[in-house]
Design a protein around this motif. Sequence first.
Motif, PDB file in Angstrom:
ATOM      1  N   PHE A 127      55.390  21.836  58.979  1.00  0.00           N
ATOM      2  CA  PHE A 127      54.028  22.362  58.910  1.00  0.00           C
ATOM      3  C   PHE A 127      53.277  21.768  57.722  1.00  0.00           C
ATOM      4  N   ALA A 128      53.929  21.751  56.564  1.00  0.00           N
ATOM      5  CA  ALA A 128      53.267  21.266  55.355  1.00  0.00           C
ATOM      6  C   ALA A 128      52.944  19.778  55.454  1.00  0.00           C
ATOM      7  N   MET A 129      53.908  18.969  55.906  1.00  0.00           N
ATOM      8  CA  MET A 129      53.698  17.527  55.942  1.00  0.00           C
ATOM      9  C   MET A 129      52.727  17.114  57.046  1.00  0.00           C
ATOM     10  N   MET A 130      52.742  17.818  58.173  1.00  0.00           N
ATOM     11  CA  MET A 130      51.743  17.546  59.200  1.00  0.00           C
ATOM     12  C   MET A 130      50.353  17.878  58.668  1.00  0.00           C
ATOM     13  N   GLY A 131      50.289  18.945  57.870  1.00  0.00           N
ATOM     14  CA  GLY A 131      49.016  19.307  57.266  1.00  0.00           C
ATOM     15  C   GLY A 131      48.541  18.269  56.271  1.00  0.00           C
ATOM     16  N   VAL A 132      49.465  17.760  55.441  1.00  0.00           N
ATOM     17  CA  VAL A 132      49.090  16.731  54.468  1.00  0.00           C
ATOM     18  C   VAL A 132      48.662  15.451  55.190  1.00  0.00           C
ATOM     19  N   LEU A 319      48.523  22.963  62.710  1.00  0.00           N
ATOM     20  CA  LEU A 319      49.251  24.209  62.940  1.00  0.00           C
ATOM     21  C   LEU A 319      49.715  24.319  64.383  1.00  0.00           C
ATOM     22  N   ILE A 320      48.808  24.073  65.335  1.00  0.00           N
ATOM     23  CA  ILE A 320      49.186  24.228  66.741  1.00  0.00           C
ATOM     24  C   ILE A 320      50.118  23.103  67.187  1.00  0.00           C
ATOM     25  N   LEU A 321      49.927  21.884  66.660  1.00  0.00           N
ATOM     26  CA  LEU A 321      50.811  20.784  67.047  1.00  0.00           C
ATOM     27  C   LEU A 321      52.199  20.964  66.435  1.00  0.00           C
ATOM     28  N   SER A 322      52.269  21.407  65.183  1.00  0.00           N
ATOM     29  CA  SER A 322      53.570  21.633  64.550  1.00  0.00           C
ATOM     30  C   SER A 322      54.343  22.730  65.275  1.00  0.00           C
ATOM     31  N   ALA A 323      53.629  23.778  65.708  1.00  0.00           N
ATOM     32  CA  ALA A 323      54.287  24.846  66.459  1.00  0.00           C
ATOM     33  C   ALA A 323      54.878  24.307  67.750  1.00  0.00           C
ATOM     34  N   ALA A 324      54.172  23.380  68.403  1.00  0.00           N
ATOM     35  CA  ALA A 324      54.694  22.765  69.621  1.00  0.00           C
ATOM     36  C   ALA A 324      55.877  21.856  69.316  1.00  0.00           C
ATOM     37  N   MET A 325      55.806  21.108  68.225  1.00  0.00           N
ATOM     38  CA  MET A 325      56.911  20.227  67.834  1.00  0.00           C
ATOM     39  C   MET A 325      58.174  21.032  67.533  1.00  0.00           C
ATOM     40  N   ASN A 326      58.010  22.231  67.014  1.00  0.00           N
ATOM     41  CA  ASN A 326      59.161  23.085  66.740  1.00  0.00           C
ATOM     42  C   ASN A 326      59.890  23.477  68.025  1.00  0.00           C
TER      43      ASN A 326
END
Length: 393
Positions: A127-132, A319-326
């Motif tokens: 989440f953090a790195m996708m955000g950065v 946020l939404i893409l990271s949730a999907a990647m999880n």
Amino acid sequence: MNRTLATTVIFSGFFLLGLLLLMWGILLPDLARELAMSNVISGTLFTLFSFGMMLGGILGGKYASRFDFLPLFASLAAINALFILIASFMTHWAGFMVLVFMVGVTSSCKITIGHTIIAQLYVKSRFAMMGVMDFMFSLGTLVASFYVSGIYLWQSDWRLPLQFLALLWVTLALLTAISVRTQRGKGPDLQNTSSAPKQTLAFATIVRQPVFLFLSLASFGYGAVEFGTVNWFVSYAQQGLAYDGDTARLLLAGFTGGMALSRLCFALFLRWFSVHRLMVVLVTLLLIGAIIAKLGAEFTPIWLGNFLLGLGLGGLFPLILSAAMNIDSDKGPLLSGITILGNAMGVQLVSFGTGAWAGATSITTAYWSVPIAAILLWTATWFYSRLIKGRSA
């Protein structure tokens, strides 16, 4: 894969992508004047760019996993630079449109590669790195207004910002290619980071799942809101509210600044909010900002509305893409691909629709497309957050 090298390349590339994508809207008034583009043709420019993004999303989603990511990224960066450079010499809007389409294809493929690399390299801090990473994109959009204004202080020519940007893309491509070759000589593995064998991926395996279907719908609304703002706000502020170009770009900087801040800091709020709840908080914030920005007439409320819009919108996509990647990180290129497809469809709707609406009425009326798109985004995100909550439970 050398994580430091990959992260540096992707973050730098996303910065340049942010610079590129916002420049179309900033340069639009000068482009329209010199290339004799009507409001409808101006809207078509963004539509063709989004068609290119759609094609790039399909190609990147299906085939990127068959190649080594960094060499592919470097090749696409060099091709992108060539298209941008040729576009800067166009004297008729038709040729310019073709090149904008091709730039959209290569840009979308690079975004897919970037999302996949960062998601796979930083599993524990995804989440953090996708955000950065998306913060670097937003930083590029924030710098774009000042980048164009700075070049215009020297010479007011829309071709120069594109030519300098092409030079930056060539520089990144060369440095990446040299670094990859050097690292290979030292022995580290620079192959595709996924544990799965290289293969062509199928979109059908993803879109059958409701959670990913709502991911694409939320991406649709996201693209409509973001590109409706970046592509049309400067024209709206100048033609509809009678602001000069520098003031209009400064007002737009409120939006891009809010996006940059949101993408840099949203992961911190996951300490106090669950993922699905933070989605709803952010999308509600952006809806309020979109309404304030449209209803405002003075500088302060418009800037504040744009800032709130960017603050809510910026962190929403990672946020939404990271949730999907999880849920399924091995399908990273596909997940990124469907978000790009949804995003590009939203761009098409709001870009061409706003141009046609402005041609029939006025840009002042047509800019209501952004708050309307924000309502659609809020609805799609709420349903998506419910599905994420159910999977978490």
